[in-house]
Design a protein around this motif. Structure first.
Motif, PDB file in Angstrom:
ATOM      1  N   GLU A 436       0.815  -1.211   0.000  1.00 43.77           N
ATOM      2  CA  GLU A 436       0.000   0.000   0.000  1.00 43.77           C
ATOM      3  C   GLU A 436       0.856   1.272   0.000  1.00 43.77           C
ATOM      4  O   GLU A 436       0.388   2.344  -0.369  1.00 43.77           O
ATOM      5  CB  GLU A 436      -0.923   0.015   1.223  1.00 43.77           C
ATOM      6  N   ASN A 439       5.223   3.859  -4.028  1.00 41.06           N
ATOM      7  CA  ASN A 439       4.914   5.146  -4.650  1.00 41.06           C
ATOM      8  C   ASN A 439       5.511   5.180  -6.057  1.00 41.06           C
ATOM      9  O   ASN A 439       6.310   6.039  -6.395  1.00 41.06           O
ATOM     10  CB  ASN A 439       5.477   6.276  -3.780  1.00 41.06           C
ATOM     11  N   GLU A 461      -5.002  -3.666  -7.604  1.00 38.55           N
ATOM     12  CA  GLU A 461      -6.080  -2.748  -7.224  1.00 38.55           C
ATOM     13  C   GLU A 461      -5.629  -1.289  -7.292  1.00 38.55           C
ATOM     14  O   GLU A 461      -6.425  -0.404  -7.621  1.00 38.55           O
ATOM     15  CB  GLU A 461      -6.559  -3.074  -5.812  1.00 38.55           C
ATOM     16  N   ARG A 462      -4.363  -1.045  -6.998  1.00 38.81           N
ATOM     17  CA  ARG A 462      -3.850   0.327  -7.012  1.00 38.81           C
ATOM     18  C   ARG A 462      -3.449   0.784  -8.421  1.00 38.81           C
ATOM     19  O   ARG A 462      -3.042   1.931  -8.603  1.00 38.81           O
ATOM     20  CB  ARG A 462      -2.637   0.440  -6.079  1.00 38.81           C
TER      21      ARG A 462
END
Length: 547
Positions: A436, A439, A461-462
């Motif tokens: 999560e 970056n 998902e990101r």
């Protein structure tokens, strides 16, 4: 230098002091020692603190005999126990070994080498017994395979057949240290996952964490990788559980030659062809080739790939894995609409793969803002000079202390803002704990197994695109194939020919994976695995079952 934490249970203060003194003299291992005079206090400490080994006197104020060992053995829960006993009661120590002790030592007859070696070997044996198949890396490889097999509807018989390697060889081998008085015994492996597609192919790894499960996982990934690239090989892998940085050149050569002799019946230019991997290089391959050739009675250059060019090695092999990863990054960037020139990159790992990846990205106009090796991570948002980093690493062996960047931890490095993140170090780096926090726009896997299945789902998902390892680091085995072909033909190719053919094969694999990903709405890893597994399944069905 490796470190072993030892719980010493000895009520004689002179004997305890002697043990401390003898272990302090060890050159190869640092021993951290906690000493207790009775069993109850030691058991209490064991419940609160982690130890690698226990050195246990069988005659204590609050317990004696075999009962002492049994109580400690049960409480230690997998920690190896070496027992101490008097000269007049060695039969008791032998009974303790029968009950599960790893070794016994007779008081008055131990010296520093004997004591240190007994503890080191106890830790090694216990690791072998507990961890050979219980490997997180093998678990990940099997999870990935089962996911792909389920989606593609793979025949259950083939699924069961491909879940484990077809052949495994585990050896224990001795090699002599330079002082001529110490002979180390270490564990070695060679695993062949798939024999259907032709000779097997895979590197040899020297690392202190090498085990049967890890090598089996790497061999499985190599099968899918070769099939994805349409190379006529099955997957293999080998290794020795040792830290090569602690060995002199002479020790490394003796180890390599002895390991070669232990696996010599399993390898051959038409059977199984080793190559370099973590902890090994061109020099190690030259020793392996020479040892094999001495046994054959003539020179056999095709027994290994990744050897020096002067011995029949291929141009471009050393940087092939990094170059292949950069080719894949270029293809992914085109697909994602990321301009390569001016993009930013972070490269985890500065060994052969990572350093070449960073260098070749810089040549394309990518700004490398972060790198790391085993000693440290480095970050400079204005960009790092890869040329300077390579020179610094050559002069100092590691990157720690490099003056033109800020030091960051490994975890911080992975979370730096960038367009391209290239994990080129060890497995299990991107997990559900940090996925999560990444970056970046693109993850390009140069290492084997750096991303867990849970992290894959999070990244998907990101919207972070992942170039999977079976595609990203396939440049090494592809140019190894070129080297093998050149050796069998006795005809050498130019560097331009090699790089051109490498790019063509990798680009074709990328486009086939992209097509499958689009048509089945799959992530790139699963699409790449299905592309490889499908080819293996077809070959197995065409060859049939014997008898």
């Amino acid at each position: 230098m490796s470190e072993i934490r030892v719980l010493v249970v000895e009520d004689n203060p002179l004997q305890a002091a002697l043990i401390q003194e003898l272990l302090a003299q060890s050159i190869d291992t640092r021993f951290e020692i906690d000493t207790y005079e009775n069993l109850e206090t030691a058991l209490n400490c064991l419940s609160k603190k982690k130890f690698d080994a226990v050195l246990l006197d069988l005659t204590l104020p609050d317990s004696e005999g075999l009962t002492t060992f049994i109580r400690m053995h049960e409480a230690a829960a997998g920690v190896p126990v070496v027992v101490l006993t008097g000269n007049d009661d060695w039969s008791l120590a032998a009974k303790a070994v029968e009950a599960g002790a790893q070794d016994y030592l007779i008081k008055g007859k131990i010296d520093g080498n004997r004591l240190a070696r007994a503890l080191r070997l106890a830790v090694k044996r216990t690791h072998a017994e507990q961890q050979e198949w219980n490997s997180p890396m093998l678990h990940l490889a099997q999870q990935q395979f089962l996911k792909a097999a389920q989606i593609m509807g793979l025949d259950e018989n083939l699924r069961e057949r491909l879940l484990f390697p077809q052949r495994t060889l585990v050896v224990t081998l001795p090699f002599r240290r330079d002082n001529y008085t110490q002979v180390e015994t270490v564990f070695g492996y060679r695993v062949q996952h798939l024999l259907t597609m032709g000779p097997t192919k895979g590197g040899i790894r020297y690392h202190e964490d090498v085990g049967l499960g890890e090598v089996s996982a790497l061999a499985m990934w190599m099968s899918w990788k070769c099939a994805l690239m349409r190379l006529p090989f099955g997957g293999a892998k080998g290794g020795v559980r040792i830290d090569p940085t602690e060995l002199t050149g002479h020790e490394l050569q003796r180890l390599t030659r002895r390991y070669t002799m232990e696996i010599i019946e399993m390898i051959g230019p038409d059977k199984d062809i080793p190559a370099p991997d973590m902890g090994t290089d061109e020099r190690v391959m030259a020793w392996l080739m020479d040892t094999y050739s001495q046994q054959m009675g003539y020179s056999v250059p095709t027994i290994v790939t990744g050897k020096p060019v002067s011995l029949g090695g291929s141009l471009g092999r050393r940087e092939a894995t990094g170059r292949g990863l950069v080719y894949m990054i270029e293809e992914a960037a085109k697909m994602l609409g990321i301009p390569i020139k001016g993009a930013t990159a972070v490269v985890q790992g500065f060994g052969n793969v990572g350093s070449n990846t960073a260098r070749l990205l810089e040549e394309l106009g990518v700004k490398v803002v972060g790198v790391s090796d085993v000693s440290t991570g480095l970050y400079n948002p204005k960009g790092l000079s890869v040329t300077d980093l390579l020179q610094y690493a050559q002069d100092h062996r590691v990157l720690k202390g490099y003056p033109h960047a800020d030091e960051v931890s490994n975890q911080e490095l992975l979370e730096l803002p960038c367009d391209i993140l290239a994990p080129c170090a060890l497995q299990n780096q991107i997990t559900d704990r940090n996925a999560e926090k990444l970056n970046c726009k693109l993850v390009a896997e140069g290492a084997n197994g750096p991303t867990s299945l849970e992290a894959d789902e999070i990244l998907k998902e990101r919207g972070i695109f992942v170039i999977p390892d079976v595609l990203g680091n396939a440049g090494g085995v592809t140019v190894s194939y070129f080297e093998w072909v050149q050796g069998t033909q006795n005809y050498m190719w130019t560097l331009d020919e090699i790089n051109s053919r490498l790019k063509k094969i990798l680009t074709d694999a990328f486009q086939r994976t992209a097509g499958r990903s689009d048509s089945l709405n799959l992530d790139f890893r699963t699409a790449a695995l299905i592309e490889g597994i499908e080819r293996v399944a077809e070959a197995k069905l065409k060859r049939g079952l014997f008898p």
